[in-house]
Structure formats: structure tokens, C-alpha cells
Design a protein around this motif. Structure first.
Motif, PDB file in Angstrom:
ATOM      1  N   CYS A 211     -19.495 -88.246  62.317  1.00  0.00           N
ATOM      2  CA  CYS A 211     -19.941 -86.933  61.831  1.00  0.00           C
ATOM      3  C   CYS A 211     -19.014 -85.803  62.261  1.00  0.00           C
ATOM      4  O   CYS A 211     -18.759 -84.871  61.475  1.00  0.00           O
ATOM      5  CB  CYS A 211     -21.354 -86.637  62.329  1.00  0.00           C
ATOM      6  SG  CYS A 211     -22.648 -87.635  61.562  1.00  0.00           S
ATOM      7  N   HIS A 212     -18.516 -85.870  63.492  1.00  0.00           N
ATOM      8  CA  HIS A 212     -17.780 -84.737  64.054  1.00  0.00           C
ATOM      9  C   HIS A 212     -16.262 -84.901  64.033  1.00  0.00           C
ATOM     10  O   HIS A 212     -15.535 -83.910  64.209  1.00  0.00           O
ATOM     11  CB  HIS A 212     -18.246 -84.476  65.488  1.00  0.00           C
ATOM     12  CG  HIS A 212     -19.686 -84.078  65.580  1.00  0.00           C
ATOM     13  ND1 HIS A 212     -20.182 -82.919  65.025  1.00  0.00           N
ATOM     14  CD2 HIS A 212     -20.750 -84.707  66.140  1.00  0.00           C
ATOM     15  CE1 HIS A 212     -21.478 -82.837  65.254  1.00  0.00           C
ATOM     16  NE2 HIS A 212     -21.856 -83.911  65.918  1.00  0.00           N
ATOM     17  N   PRO A 216     -15.205 -84.545  58.949  1.00  0.00           N
ATOM     18  CA  PRO A 216     -14.473 -83.285  58.768  1.00  0.00           C
ATOM     19  C   PRO A 216     -13.022 -83.501  58.326  1.00  0.00           C
ATOM     20  O   PRO A 216     -12.484 -82.702  57.550  1.00  0.00           O
ATOM     21  CB  PRO A 216     -14.543 -82.634  60.156  1.00  0.00           C
ATOM     22  CG  PRO A 216     -15.786 -83.192  60.762  1.00  0.00           C
ATOM     23  CD  PRO A 216     -15.841 -84.611  60.280  1.00  0.00           C
ATOM     24  N   GLN A 217     -12.408 -84.590  58.795  1.00  0.00           N
ATOM     25  CA  GLN A 217     -11.041 -84.876  58.374  1.00  0.00           C
ATOM     26  C   GLN A 217     -10.985 -85.241  56.898  1.00  0.00           C
ATOM     27  O   GLN A 217     -10.066 -84.833  56.177  1.00  0.00           O
ATOM     28  CB  GLN A 217     -10.449 -86.003  59.219  1.00  0.00           C
ATOM     29  CG  GLN A 217      -8.973 -86.271  58.946  1.00  0.00           C
ATOM     30  CD  GLN A 217      -8.102 -85.068  59.218  1.00  0.00           C
ATOM     31  OE1 GLN A 217      -8.107 -84.552  60.335  1.00  0.00           O
ATOM     32  NE2 GLN A 217      -7.353 -84.615  58.217  1.00  0.00           N
ATOM     33  N   ARG A 219     -12.978 -84.161  54.623  1.00  0.00           N
ATOM     34  CA  ARG A 219     -13.156 -82.905  53.895  1.00  0.00           C
ATOM     35  C   ARG A 219     -11.857 -82.107  53.846  1.00  0.00           C
ATOM     36  O   ARG A 219     -11.497 -81.548  52.802  1.00  0.00           O
ATOM     37  CB  ARG A 219     -14.267 -82.088  54.553  1.00  0.00           C
ATOM     38  CG  ARG A 219     -15.664 -82.645  54.318  1.00  0.00           C
ATOM     39  CD  ARG A 219     -16.699 -81.969  55.188  1.00  0.00           C
ATOM     40  NE  ARG A 219     -18.071 -82.284  54.759  1.00  0.00           N
ATOM     41  CZ  ARG A 219     -19.134 -82.197  55.551  1.00  0.00           C
ATOM     42  NH1 ARG A 219     -18.996 -81.833  56.828  1.00  0.00           N
ATOM     43  NH2 ARG A 219     -20.335 -82.498  55.087  1.00  0.00           N
TER      44      ARG A 219
END
Length: 271
Positions: A211-212, A216-217, A219
Motif C-alpha cells: 500500500c505504501h 504509489p510507485q 501510480r
């Protein structure tokens, strides 16, 4: 070749339908040739034998594919992906599935949750053990894409853009539980929730990493138009599958692959 590591209760059946809808007879739901559930998971040797019946294979999926098994085939690039889901909800759903759909009405949660195969299931599918560091290394080394069930549409959009451009991501949801009472009770009761937490420490850590760190990568790699493209996809997505491809895939699976597996396991020589 796409390789879908199907983790239970993470919307995996819908993903399987998407693969069948996209590739038809070039997709196979695989099992190890020796046995469906016992012994080693699906291997390169299993793939080589499968090629005799699926020479144009483009994607495979199944519960017996594992992240820690390196598939090898001359001239083939393997693109692995899987989906993860909040570990507490996943584990509670698995218990509910056993009670409601497998008919195990006398199953006691406090006993079930102590079984080794139940605990940290998602991490074990990737690493072969409840070793979070090993799972992270495998995800990075093999560049395994990890979608999130809670962000299913976004995950499909990212998967198509970053990993599988040939994927048809039109779909309708499959195998969605209607009555979620049992799972909700387990999650809201303080004692049972604590047991879920204790049984999924590795999964919780791995899920947080995805998730963290990973998501994000993905995205960022997609670029600045992700949000607008996601809204457009959700507004225009056709709520259907390619039923011709589904039919071709199912016929090949059950009229060719499954019978050959059965004969092989009975010791009958097959080509």
C-alpha cells in the motif's frame, strides 16, 4: 506470458474471468501435473508438458502458482502479477467461505485460526513462508505487480498500462459473497479480531508495504492522468466479458486439459 498468482478471497475469480475473456484458448487455469493440491507447486516442468496442449499459451493462473517458484522457458518473458486484500478481511472471508460454501457448519473459528495453513496465507503464497523480508525481495526481484482488491478498477487500469497491454479489462464481478454476516461478526468482535491480527502479522506487514511503497510507485509510473483515466474507465466500462473467449477457454480446459491431467495422474501414458 502473464502469470497470475491467485490468492484466495482477493477477487481472484473475477481476474480469472478477465484473463479467459482476454485470451480464450490461449489461457489456462493450471495445476501441477502430479496432483491438484499436494506436493510441489506448478513448475517449469509442468509448463513444458502443458505446452504440448497449449502451444500458443499467453497467460496462466491458479492457486498453485507461487511467487517463489521461478518459471523458466526458452524465449519466454514471464510477467507475474497478483492481488492482495486487507489481511483481516481476507482471513475472515476465508472462514466464512468454509462455513457457507463448503458446508463446514461445525467449524469452530478459534480452532480453525490456529491451523498453520490459515495463518499469513498471502505472504506464504509469495515467499513460501511467513517471511516478510523474503516476500518483499521476491516482489522486487521478479517485478511482481500487486493489485489491491480495495482499489480493483484502478489496479486493473495500472495492470493493463504497466504490465499487460493486451488485457481486456471489461468485466462484471464474479463470486461476490451475498451474506457477509459471519465475516463481519469476526471483524467486529474484539476477541476474534485479535485472533485475526495475531494470525496475520506477516500479511499485515506485507500489505502495508504494498500500500505504501509499491502502489504509489505504480501510480507515479502511470503518470499524471491516472485519476481522469480512472473516472473515464469507470464511466465507460462495459459490464460484460467476451463470452466467445470464455466458452473457448472453458471447452479447452474441461474437454482437453482436465481429462489429460486425470489420465496422467492415473498413470496412463499421454503424449
Amino acid at each position: 506470458m502473464l502469470v497470475f498468482i491467485h490468492i484466495n478471497k482477493t477477487a481472484g475469480r473475477t481476474v480469472r474471468y478477465i484473463l479467459r475473456s482476454s485470451f480464450g484458448g490461449r489461457h489456462c487455469e493450471v495445476e501441477p501435473w502430479h496432483a491438484p493440491w499436494t506436493g510441489p507447486p506448478f513448475s517449469s516442468a509442468d509448463l513444458a508438458r502443458l505446452r504440448r496442449y497449449y502451444p500458443r499459451l499467453e497467460s496462466i493462473g491458479g492457486h498453485r502458482l507461487r511467487g517463489y517458484v521461478d518459471l523458466e522457458e526458452a524465449g519466454t518473458t514471464f510477467r507475474y502479477f497478483t492481488f492482495m486484500r486487507d489481511p483481516l478481511r481476507t482471513c475472515a472471508s476465508r472462514f466464512q467461505y468454509n462455513v457457507q460454501y463448503r458446508g463446514k457448519k461445525d467449524l469452530v473459528f478459534e480452532d480453525w485460526i490456529q491451523q498453520k495453513w490459515v495463518r499469513n496465507h498471502q505472504t506464504k503464497m509469495i515467499a513460501g513462508s511467513a517471511n516478510v523480508d523474503k516476500a518483499i525481495r521476491i516482489l522486487r526481484r521478479k517485478n511482481i505487480f500487486v493489485g489491491l482488491t480495495e482499489h480493483f478498477d484502478e489496479s486493473l487500469l495500472l495492470l493493463k498500462a504497466l504490465v499487460a497491454p493486451g488485457l481486456d479489462i471489461s468485466y462484471r464481478r464474479v463470486n461476490v459473497a451475498g451474506d457477509k454476516t459471519i465475516a463481519k461478526q469476526l471483524l467486529t468482535d474484539k476477541a476474534s479480531r485479535q485472533l485475526l491480527v495475531e494470525a496475520n502479522q506477516a500479511d499485515l506487514a506485507l500489505y502495508q508495504y504494498v500500500c505504501h511503497e509499491l502502489f504509489p510507485q505504480y501510480r507515479a509510473d502511470y503518470g499524471p492522468h491516472l485519476d481522469s483515466h480512472l473516472r473515464q474507465y469507470q464511466q465507460q466500462r462495459q459490464n460484460r466479458f467476451n463470452y466467445w473467449n470464455l466458452t473457448v477457454s472453458r471447452l479447452k480446459q474441461y474437454l482437453l486439459y482436465k481429462p489429460v491431467l486425470y489420465l496422467y495422474r492415473k498413470g496412463v501414458p499421454v503424449a
